[in-house]
Design a protein around this motif. Structure first.
Motif: not given
Length: 621
Positions: A43-52
């Motif tokens: 899981d490399a997502f932020t809470s906005y479904y963008t890549l961290e």
């Protein structure tokens, strides 16, 4: 094509393709279908479904040791695969409204929504490749727009665009590196090139590859907003159109529902299309039938390249060239397929295709002043909705004509009226965008401009203007024809007709001339360029003379010229005509083979053009 010729060609093609179940090289296939496949998730997502970005740092291998190598890319693809799995798992369950917060920066949000819909379409095997074609093209366009914030020119190649320090500074080194693993190098996954050059069969790519590109687009948008760069701050280069092609694309029949059924049968029965690529051709016809001309053309162009590559491979006996190239080699692309020589030997593709078919493709794809359809579309320079029906109709007909060359005559499909019309049109095609073809068109334009001088009335300069009745002293252009005839050693009988009939006959004769345009000597390029420049100046000068004469004649008749202006008009017009007469007389003498005074001819021509320009600019006002 005779039956015996067809049998030989068919056997040759079948022999080369018998073992070709994939157009991917072993290395590329390993990366795409083995190394990037895993059952792990990250899981490399932020809470906005963008890549961290910090998560990207954690998983990407160190690049400091040896730079980009096959070993590094193989390791990188393996390490990002769990991220691809997680992105696929999440994006396949959400709606576009959940992930479209930061798409506006692309200036074409609509196409990314369309890609999202395509990736969710599990019933159509061509949806994922189509989505990848669109994503890579319009992401490249969007990144180029962002680069214009920092520099004045965008690199022509995607790999060079991704290598710019400016983009790395704007989006972050890890984010750009992640993108380079996907689409940035011949030894990466290279999703852009293997799709746009027609190497990928539908089952060889998955929606995982499309969803990760969508996630990157979303992530880049978030990064820009956090940097204070709003969509309206990002330049948007003008979109190109193909609407101007309607003026010359009119030689092929209109494709109707019945034509589509015949074309589908041609695609099934031709020996030049690989079996694993047939789903594309079925979907191409479906898109055309449903008036999705943009999607139709996006799918069609890579498959045309694949088809032509198959012909190239068979003609030149190089079966290894049918697959994607390794890092140390070049892809077999349009440029090489249509080149005159291959590794110092004659390219035998010409023997199979014939000159008119090659010219069809050179006009569409290669010549600088042509539409260069594949280049424009693959770099995202054209809006999908702006792709016109007539252009797709033209290119699809060409595809049918090519495939018909490799259909056995005994099948009977070649006797269909539609097929006959397509083959006839392709066989009679004349190039429109070769420099010599454009020069010929410029000659026509110049002749027509000069012919209009005959319609420019000249007042009797010995009498004052009266109520409007004038003596029509149209310009005599026969002396110019005489000079041209002497220059080109025209036959006496033709010369007599030309001198008496004037420029109209010259125009008719010029229409019959068809200069050879394929594989011309390099030195002709400079000569053609100079001739085009000369004719362009003549066209401008002719227009200016016509405009000036019309204005001055109007002023003369309406008595709007002061006496001094009328006198100037009279004197200058006489001087101009005498200059032209003197010029033609001198040109006739200097172009004689015994004189060979070409430099003086150039000087006199330049001097005359300057005089005409001066005449038209003054307009005696």
């Amino acid at each position: 094509m005779m039956m015996e010729d067809w049998k030989e060609t068919e056997f040759s093609l079948e022999r080369k393709h018998v073992a070709c179940t994939s157009c991917l090289s072993e290395y590329v296939k390993k990366l795409l279908c083995e190394v990037s496949i895993t059952d792990q998730f990250f899981d490399a997502f932020t809470s906005y479904y963008t890549l961290e970005q910090n998560h990207m740092k954690m998983i990407l291998p160190d690049l400091s040791d040896g730079g980009f190598t096959e070993a590094w890319f193989e390791d990188a693809v393996h390490k990002i695969s769990p991220v691809l799995n997680h992105v696929h798992f999440v994006y396949s369950q959400v709606s576009f409204c959940d992930i479209d917060m930061w798409m506006e920066w692309t200036h074409y949000k609509k196409v990314f929504l369309e890609c999202f819909k395509l990736l969710k379409d599990s019933e159509n095997s061509c949806s994922v490749p189509l989505a990848l074609l669109l994503l890579t093209a319009y992401l490249e366009r969007a990144l180029g727009n962002v680069l214009l914030l920092k520099r004045n020119q965008v690199p022509a190649m995607l790999k060079d665009l991704l290598a710019t320090e400016e983009l790395k500074n704007i989006f972050g080194h890890e984010n750009i590196l992640f993108l380079q693993i996907l689409i940035g190098s011949p030894i990466s996954l290279n999703l852009r090139n293997i799709t746009w050059h027609g190497f990928v069969a539908p089952p060889e790519v998955s929606s995982r590859h499309g969803y990760i590109l969508l996630a990157i687009v979303q992530s880049f948008g978030e990064k820009l907003e956090k940097s204070g760069l709003k969509p309206e701050h990002i330049p948007c280069r003008s979109w190109l159109t193909f609407q101007q092609t309607e003026t010359w694309i009119n030689c092929f029949p209109e494709i109707t529902d019945s034509s589509i059924r015949i074309a589908e049968e041609v695609f099934r029965k031709t020996t030049i299309l690989l079996p694993q690529m047939l789903p594309y051709w079925k979907e191409i016809l479906s898109c055309f039938r449903n008036q999705k001309y943009g999607q139709c053309l996006v799918l069609l162009l890579p498959q045309i390249e694949n088809c032509l590559r198959n012909i190239f491979v068979a003609a030149n006996d190089c079966p290894e060239r049918i697959v994607t190239a390794e890092a140390t080699m070049l892809y077999t692309t349009f440029d090489e397929i249509f080149s005159e020589f291959v590794h110092g030997k004659i390219n035998k593709t010409r023997n199979i295709l014939g000159d008119t078919y090659i010219e069809l493709f050179l006009d569409l794809l290669v010549y600088p002043e042509g539409p260069r359809v594949r280049d424009r579309l693959s770099h995202g320079e054209v809006l999908l909705e702006d792709i016109p029906h007539h252009l797709v109709n033209h290119i699809l007909n060409i595809s049918v004509a090519i495939c018909c060359k490799f259909v056995c005559p005994s099948t009977g499909i070649l006797q269909e009226i539609y097929v006959k019309d397509v083959i006839t049109a392709a066989s009679n095609y004349k190039p429109k965008f070769h420099p010599l073809s454009i020069l010929k068109g410029k000659f026509f334009q110049a002749i027509n401009k000069v012919m209009k001088w005959k319609n420019c009335p000249i007042p009797d300069l010995n009498d004052p203007p009266n109520s409007g009745e004038t003596t029509d002293k149209s310009l005599d252009v026969t002396q110019y024809v005489q000079v041209i005839c002497n220059l080109y050693s025209v036959d006496d009988d033709i010369k007599k007709d030309l001198v008496h009939c004037g420029f109209q006959t010259l125009s008719n004769i010029l229409k019959k001339l068809q200069p050879e345009t394929l594989y011309r000597p390099r030195y002709e390029g400079e000569i053609t360029t100079l001739l085009r420049q000369i004719v362009s100046h003549i066209i401008i000068a002719a227009d200016q003379v016509s405009d000036g004469l019309q204005i001055c004649y109007y002023q003369w008749c309406k008595k709007k010229m002061r006496s001094r202006q009328r006198l100037t008009y009279s004197r200058f017009l006489c001087r101009l005509l005498k200059s032209i007469l003197k010029y033609t007389e001198n040109l006739e003498i200097m172009t004689n083979a015994t004189k060979n005074r070409w430099e003086e001819c150039c000087y006199l021509s330049k001097e005359l053009l300057e005089s005409i320009s001066c005449f038209s600019q003054k307009q005696f006002l």
